[in-house]
Design an enzyme around this catalytic site. Sequence first.
Site, PDB file in Angstrom:
ATOM      1  N   SER A   1      -9.947  31.742  10.483  1.00  0.00           N
ATOM      2  CA  SER A   1     -11.148  32.754  10.985  1.00  0.00           C
ATOM      3  C   SER A   1     -11.285  33.924   9.597  1.00  0.00           C
ATOM      4  O   SER A   1      -9.687  34.130   9.278  1.00  0.00           O
ATOM      5  CB  SER A   1     -11.022  32.979  12.144  1.00  0.00           C
TER       6      SER A   1
HETATM    7  N1  SAH Z   1      -8.250  29.115  15.511  1.00  0.00           N
HETATM    8  C1  SAH Z   1      -8.626  29.025  13.824  1.00  0.00           C
HETATM    9  C2  SAH Z   1      -9.603  27.980  13.473  1.00  0.00           C
HETATM   10  C3  SAH Z   1      -9.721  27.434  13.141  1.00  0.00           C
HETATM   11  S1  SAH Z   1     -11.901  26.916  13.199  1.00  0.00           S
HETATM   12  C4  SAH Z   1      -7.894  30.120  13.678  1.00  0.00           C
HETATM   13  O1  SAH Z   1      -7.006  30.919  13.914  1.00  0.00           O
HETATM   14  O2  SAH Z   1      -8.026  30.208  11.684  1.00  0.00           O
HETATM   15  C5  SAH Z   1     -11.818  25.689  14.256  1.00  0.00           C
HETATM   16  C6  SAH Z   1     -10.258  24.086  14.638  1.00  0.00           C
HETATM   17  O3  SAH Z   1     -11.987  23.836  15.899  1.00  0.00           O
HETATM   18  C7  SAH Z   1     -10.342  23.547  13.712  1.00  0.00           C
HETATM   19  O4  SAH Z   1      -9.234  23.089  13.061  1.00  0.00           O
HETATM   20  C8  SAH Z   1     -11.552  21.957  14.361  1.00  0.00           C
HETATM   21  O5  SAH Z   1     -11.095  21.242  14.086  1.00  0.00           O
HETATM   22  C9  SAH Z   1     -11.153  22.458  16.090  1.00  0.00           C
HETATM   23  N2  SAH Z   1     -12.172  21.557  16.514  1.00  0.00           N
HETATM   24  C10 SAH Z   1     -13.131  21.141  17.322  1.00  0.00           C
HETATM   25  N3  SAH Z   1     -13.933  20.803  17.765  1.00  0.00           N
HETATM   26  C11 SAH Z   1     -12.805  20.158  18.412  1.00  0.00           C
HETATM   27  C12 SAH Z   1     -12.321  20.374  20.098  1.00  0.00           C
HETATM   28  N4  SAH Z   1     -13.631  19.696  20.607  1.00  0.00           N
HETATM   29  N5  SAH Z   1     -11.588  20.330  20.258  1.00  0.00           N
HETATM   30  C13 SAH Z   1     -10.199  20.745  19.822  1.00  0.00           C
HETATM   31  N6  SAH Z   1     -10.223  21.766  18.329  1.00  0.00           N
HETATM   32  C14 SAH Z   1     -11.229  21.230  17.921  1.00  0.00           C
END
Ligand code: SAH
Length: 234
Positions: free
Chosen positions: A83
């Site tokens: 993010s």
């Molecule tokens: N927190 C991260 C952002 C990751 S992007 C950061 O610090 O940059 C969002 C993430 O959510 C992705 O890795 C995706 O695989 C995950 N995701 C999507 N749906 C999900 C679910 N139902 N349960 C757990 N993770 C999920």
Amino acid sequence: MILDPRQRSTTSAAAFDERRRQLLAEIAEEVARTRDYLGKAALGERVMAALAKVPREAFVPAESTAAAYENAPLPIGCGQTISQPYIVAVMTDMLEPRAGDRVLEIGTGCGYQTAVLAELVARVYSIEVVRELGTAAAGRLRRLGYENVELRIGDGALGWPEEAPFDGIIVTAAAASVPQTLVGQLKRGRRLVVPVGEAGGRQELMILEKAMDGSIVERTTLPVAFVPLKSAYR
Ligand code: SAH
């Protein structure tokens, strides 16, 4: 001339420190610019101090190291992203983290947000649905010395019932609607921060506060763009 590798790594660590300071200044400016959405002109000092500690360069793929301190999201593989730092800062602040808290994060991704939270609270529980990402994040967080983090591979929309209720819950992928299962795992008096809306469409970052009588107060803040929360249960 042959460079001493130790010296070279010290130099780049100092350069990263400097870029991290610049990034914090950019975040502070963007917060001030978006004060009307946020309802405040500056984020909490503890949150800014946590961002100043976490080495973002350790969370991006090797080929993106040079871009690690741009105030922008970056691809991390598996079609997912790390993010934008401003968004991580804002969402962390919205959670109002306290030192003794146990918080739940949905969407570990590379683990950057997890690390920021781990600097601020007692224990972070984080769930990632893509095994490859969750495994890599676990190794990375361990190498960086974060010991107050518990990771799980699975569907975060189901929450982590064995450890509920939480002092705060943060969802870092866009839900089609407010995930009620997670609301049920939140303590009274505390907050759930979640982007709500269609993937690729308009999403709003929402704060849900569970009042002491158990009722929910919802607030819509910023327009945002997150990858979708993948789930059969949303
Ligand atoms: N927190 C991260 C952002 C990751 S992007 C950061 O610090 O940059 C969002 C993430 O959510 C992705 O890795 C995706 O695989 C995950 N995701 C999507 N749906 C999900 C679910 N139902 N349960 C757990 N993770 C999920």
